[in-house]
Design an enzyme around this catalytic site. Sequence first.
Site, PDB file in Angstrom:
ATOM      1  N   HIS A 122       1.070  -0.749   0.010  1.00 51.14           N
ATOM      2  CA  HIS A 122       0.368   0.279  -0.067  1.00 51.14           C
ATOM      3  C   HIS A 122       0.734   0.955  -0.154  1.00 51.14           C
ATOM      4  O   HIS A 122       0.687   2.006   0.514  1.00 51.14           O
ATOM      5  CB  HIS A 122      -1.046   0.052   0.924  1.00 51.14           C
ATOM      6  CG  HIS A 122      -1.890  -1.417   1.625  1.00 51.14           C
ATOM      7  ND1 HIS A 122      -2.304  -1.745   0.480  1.00 51.14           N
ATOM      8  CD2 HIS A 122      -1.981  -2.032   2.375  1.00 51.14           C
ATOM      9  CE1 HIS A 122      -3.176  -2.429   0.994  1.00 51.14           C
ATOM     10  NE2 HIS A 122      -2.750  -3.275   2.115  1.00 51.14           N
TER      11      HIS A 122
ATOM     12  N   ASP B 261      -3.788  -9.585  -0.541  1.00 47.41           N
ATOM     13  CA  ASP B 261      -4.118  -9.004   1.253  1.00 47.41           C
ATOM     14  C   ASP B 261      -5.614  -9.725   1.581  1.00 47.41           C
ATOM     15  O   ASP B 261      -5.681 -10.129   2.421  1.00 47.41           O
ATOM     16  CB  ASP B 261      -4.159  -6.999   0.551  1.00 47.41           C
ATOM     17  CG  ASP B 261      -4.236  -6.618   2.088  1.00 47.41           C
ATOM     18  OD1 ASP B 261      -4.078  -7.371   2.609  1.00 47.41           O
ATOM     19  OD2 ASP B 261      -4.367  -5.012   1.672  1.00 47.41           O
TER      20      ASP B 261
HETATM   21 ZN   LIG Z   1      -1.969  -6.495   4.669  1.00 48.59          ZN
END
Ligand SMILES: [Zn+2]
Length: 445
Positions: free
Chosen positions: A267, A318
């Site tokens: 991210h 994720d």
């Molecule tokens: Zn994560």
Amino acid sequence: MTATTYWLEHAWLGDRVEPGVTVDVRDGRIHALTLDTPAPPPGAEVLRGLTIPGLANAHSHAFHRALRGTVQTGSGTFWTWREVMYAVADRLTPDTYHRLARAVYAEMALAGITCVGEFHYVHHAPGGTPYADPNAMGEALIAAAADAGIRITLLDTAYLSSGFGQPPTTHQLRFSDGTAEAWAERCSVLKEQNHARIGAAIHSVRAVPASQLATVAGWAQERRAPLHVHLSEQTAENDACRDMHGCTPTQLLADHGVLGPLTTGVHNTHLTDEDIYLIGSTCTGTCMCPTTERDLADGIGPAVALQRAGSSLCLGSDSHAVIDLLEEARAMELDERLRTRTRGHWTAAELLYAATDAGHAALGWTDAGSIEPGALADLTTIALDSVRTAGPLPRLGAETAVFAATAADVRHTIVAGRHVVRDGAHTLVPDAPQALAQAVAVLRA
Ligand SMILES: [Zn+2]
């Protein structure tokens, strides 16, 4: 010695699709490739379709799979989603974690994933009491990967604080070892296996105090192990970091020696130009998780600029809103098209590279992710005759299947020369949907 011969109807060799490739496998590695084999040699296992190197899922939280579907009602933000996620984390035990992860990793194998990076932070019993084996939870994940037939890099995650300088909340107590030194001591006991490597992770600049970042980074650097970090998923954590330290999370990590070629930021979403320069110039990698980033309304990270600055790109599912690395790969390109209103930021070949070679490298498996002599014999075969993929002539760029194929088109998954998925069926976890349903039901009862 074990030896198997595979015949690949079409093989993706990194820069081109070759028809008729024979692959000799010995002891789990590719021993030889023979091109221009129009028909399968006698005794060869036939892989019809397009065979690519096994897919690497560089960022996973296996237990988030238990949230699928149930967090799609109503409104909210990342932070309200996190409350639901904590409620599931509260219920995990080594046994329920193992059952769930085995089923999730089976789903990954069925999606053509041969290696997972598990960003693991649920270490202790609720309240923070260590289990009799302090690594019982991590060992459960390593065993689950073996049971599902895939490789794992256990990215054992330091998670010590809630927000900047705050003690862990009740939910977070079981994530914490107290100090980075205690985290390092526990991780040092973990043993690598044929299918398992050990790496490190810093949960985020929220969860590891600045004064302890260097301890985690040093542990990884000493071992030449991969180090991953949630870098900048939410603007709120950037704001809090500025309030506390007067700089961005990226700058804070750079100042404490966290960035570098063995480090991957996950991210890398809300960045300044200076952040992009710091990540690129230190050769820090970037793991994009487009399906989660859109699911959690995180935003679109500047992947083009990061790559141009020197950051290698890989992909992860994720939170497992879906598990489909082909979808992650094309989403990176398609999100960029929406943002820029131009097309063609990455070729299909570049997207496949991110999903295979680059992902393995980010997880410390530099000997996997390509079809060449000496590489680990991890292969994924995508059907070219399904309703989604039929039509284009394979010689005219079968790799562009990445723009249309889904996990449902994965026909075979081979890990270390062994069929883990054959004709769309898992050979070790025969009823993966049932295993998933049962494992999730226990956690959400
Ligand atoms: Zn994560």
